[in-house]
Design a protein around this motif. Structure first.
Motif, mmCIF file in Angstrom:
data_model
loop_
_atom_site.group_PDB
_atom_site.id
_atom_site.type_symbol
_atom_site.label_atom_id
_atom_site.label_comp_id
_atom_site.label_asym_id
_atom_site.label_seq_id
_atom_site.Cartn_x
_atom_site.Cartn_y
_atom_site.Cartn_z
ATOM 1 N N GLY A 148 0.811 -1.205 0.000
ATOM 2 C CA GLY A 148 0.000 0.000 0.000
ATOM 3 C C GLY A 148 0.848 1.259 0.000
ATOM 4 O O GLY A 148 2.076 1.212 0.120
ATOM 5 N N LEU A 149 0.165 2.382 -0.114
ATOM 6 C CA LEU A 149 0.795 3.699 -0.045
ATOM 7 C C LEU A 149 0.438 4.312 1.302
ATOM 8 O O LEU A 149 -0.711 4.692 1.535
ATOM 9 C CB LEU A 149 0.291 4.586 -1.187
ATOM 10 N N GLU A 150 1.415 4.364 2.193
ATOM 11 C CA GLU A 150 1.162 4.891 3.537
ATOM 12 C C GLU A 150 0.787 6.363 3.455
ATOM 13 O O GLU A 150 1.466 7.153 2.810
ATOM 14 C CB GLU A 150 2.394 4.666 4.412
ATOM 15 N N ASN A 210 7.338 5.872 1.636
ATOM 16 C CA ASN A 210 5.986 5.512 2.049
ATOM 17 C C ASN A 210 5.247 4.579 1.103
ATOM 18 O O ASN A 210 4.147 4.132 1.413
ATOM 19 C CB ASN A 210 5.153 6.779 2.234
ATOM 20 N N GLU A 211 5.839 4.267 -0.054
ATOM 21 C CA GLU A 211 5.150 3.386 -0.998
ATOM 22 C C GLU A 211 5.814 2.018 -1.040
ATOM 23 O O GLU A 211 6.991 1.890 -1.359
ATOM 24 C CB GLU A 211 5.146 3.982 -2.405
ATOM 25 N N GLN A 212 5.048 0.983 -0.702
ATOM 26 C CA GLN A 212 5.522 -0.389 -0.835
ATOM 27 C C GLN A 212 5.337 -0.783 -2.299
ATOM 28 O O GLN A 212 4.220 -0.875 -2.786
ATOM 29 C CB GLN A 212 4.730 -1.302 0.087
ATOM 30 N N TYR A 213 6.443 -1.007 -2.980
ATOM 31 C CA TYR A 213 6.414 -1.159 -4.436
ATOM 32 C C TYR A 213 6.290 -2.631 -4.833
ATOM 33 O O TYR A 213 5.268 -3.067 -5.342
ATOM 34 C CB TYR A 213 7.655 -0.510 -5.030
ATOM 35 N N ALA A 231 10.593 -3.789 -1.421
ATOM 36 C CA ALA A 231 11.228 -2.640 -2.072
ATOM 37 C C ALA A 231 10.277 -1.458 -1.979
ATOM 38 O O ALA A 231 9.157 -1.505 -2.491
ATOM 39 C CB ALA A 231 11.528 -2.966 -3.529
ATOM 40 N N ARG A 232 10.728 -0.405 -1.323
ATOM 41 C CA ARG A 232 9.923 0.798 -1.133
ATOM 42 C C ARG A 232 10.468 1.945 -1.980
ATOM 43 O O ARG A 232 11.609 1.907 -2.439
ATOM 44 C CB ARG A 232 9.934 1.230 0.340
ATOM 45 N N GLN A 233 9.654 2.984 -2.144
ATOM 46 C CA GLN A 233 10.105 4.208 -2.778
ATOM 47 C C GLN A 233 9.336 5.386 -2.189
ATOM 48 O O GLN A 233 8.311 5.211 -1.536
ATOM 49 C CB GLN A 233 9.923 4.149 -4.293
ATOM 50 N N LYS A 234 9.879 6.584 -2.411
ATOM 51 C CA LYS A 234 9.172 7.788 -1.984
ATOM 52 C C LYS A 234 8.054 8.096 -2.972
ATOM 53 O O LYS A 234 8.274 8.125 -4.183
ATOM 54 C CB LYS A 234 10.127 8.991 -1.942
ATOM 55 N N GLY A 246 13.736 7.362 -5.549
ATOM 56 C CA GLY A 246 14.551 6.683 -4.552
ATOM 57 C C GLY A 246 14.134 5.247 -4.286
ATOM 58 O O GLY A 246 13.247 4.695 -4.930
ATOM 59 N N HIS A 247 14.799 4.627 -3.304
ATOM 60 C CA HIS A 247 14.429 3.276 -2.899
ATOM 61 C C HIS A 247 14.841 3.028 -1.456
ATOM 62 O O HIS A 247 15.717 3.701 -0.909
ATOM 63 C CB HIS A 247 15.077 2.231 -3.816
ATOM 64 N N PHE A 248 14.195 2.036 -0.850
ATOM 65 C CA PHE A 248 14.495 1.600 0.510
ATOM 66 C C PHE A 248 14.153 0.115 0.582
ATOM 67 O O PHE A 248 13.030 -0.282 0.245
ATOM 68 C CB PHE A 248 13.650 2.385 1.527
#
Length: 333
Positions: A148-150, A210-213, A231-234, A246-248
């Motif tokens: 989801g998108l937090e 905040n976005e779970q990709y 893998a997350r991103q802004k 970006g990524h996290f």
């Protein structure tokens, strides 16, 4: 007319079959369509595929195959409703006796503390192509991870799309449980997998990303237990003025139904923003645009987490590779 493809063994013969789902002209890819083809894999016997047609009540590209009535055949769950189309074998699926009754036979999605002011089924069970179907808590019953998108629900409240902020996490695992219920399509009682509001557990949030990709559920440290690697991103702004950057990499352990963030214990250099000028005003694209893979690609007994460059227009993108050294993932590229 667009289409979406899913590969699944629908006839339980150990050969993967193909689901081709059509979307009518001028209809968005997340909207219901009714052009469904099943391609039966007969390559081992007759060296061909046999086409089976299916015209359901509603069907979307947001769905997944799973054995909901525990008879050994994969049924199809559609995000519209959500609804369950029971597999009768030989590529025949039951039509819905009644859309509402079908939905509540398998999904207990009503929050008793809230009024049903909007589509709670679609809110709690917002299936998409990045979902993972697996037994996350090891109890022998299938579960669902839904990214989801937090902060996304808050945005919808502010835009007037939701009447209030729902008490539900955007990213979540919905743990399944087995219940005996009367199923109208089966004309009798049956043990079925049910997904219920009270079995929803939120994914630990990462405010800056905040976005779970995309995600993978793999045993990354070979201890016999799988970890959820996300893998997350802004995600910045709201549609149509939104963008991602970006990524996290987030790593989670799951102990029964407790979700534990172990990112700092498992990986170094796990995030990056879109910075560093290439030429002019063009910056590096540090998104993991092709998602992530988690595999032992070089057969050295150690796992890698990696995302390679996009196939087109990759002049400003990078490869990102982390290798397991026996105790931690280390960034190597």
């Amino acid at each position: 007319m667009g289409f979406w493809v899913i590969i699944a063994d629908l006839d339980n013969d150990n050969d993967p079959d193909i689901i081709v789902q059509g979307v009518p002209d001028a209809v968005g890819s997340d909207q219901p369509g009714n052009e469904i083809l099943f391609l039966e894999n007969r390559l081992n016997q007759l060296n061909d595929f046999k086409i089976h047609e299916f015209n359901p009540f509603q069907f979307t590209t947001q769905n997944f195959p799973v054995d909901m009535n525990m008879d050994g055949l994969l049924d199809i769950v559609s995000a519209s409703g959500p609804h369950v189309y029971i597999n009768k074998g030989n590529f025949e699926f039951e039509s819905l006796y009644d859309p509402y009754e079908n939905s509540i036979d398998f999904f207990g999605y009503q929050n008793p503390d809230l009024m049903n002011d909007f589509n709670t089924g679609g809110l709690y069970f917002d299936f998409n192509s990045s979902q993972i179907i697996d037994d996350f808590d090891g109890d022998g019953v299938i579960d669902i991870y839904l990214p989801g998108l937090e902060g996304g629900y808050q945005n919808k409240v502010e835009a007037g799309e939701f009447p209030y902020l729902p008490n539900i996490p955007e990213g979540k695992i919905i743990f399944g449980e087995v219940e005996e219920r009367y199923v109208h399509e089966l004309e009798g009682n049956s043990d079925v997998v049910r997904f219920k509001y009270e079995n929803i557990v939120g994914i630990p949030e990462v405010s800056a990303y905040n976005e779970q990709y995309t995600a993978q559920f793999k045993d990354i440290d070979f201890d016999g237990n799988k970890e959820l690697v996300i893998a997350r991103q802004k995600h910045i702004g709201t549609y149509p003025n939104n963008r991602q950057e970006g990524h996290f990499i987030q790593i989670l352990k799951i102990n029964q139904r407790e979700i534990i963030d172990v990112t700092s214990q498992f990986i170094n250099e796990n995030y990056a923003s879109d910075d560093g000028v290439i030429f002019g005003g063009c910056s590096f694209d540090n998104r993991l645009r092709n998602g992530i893979r988690v595999d032992d690609t070089d057969n050295d007994g150690l796992m890698e987490i990696f995302s390679t460059k996009a196939g087109l227009l990759d002049f400003n993108s990078k490869n990102h590779i982390w290798e397991w050294n026996g105790s931690k993932f280390i960034k190597t590229e």
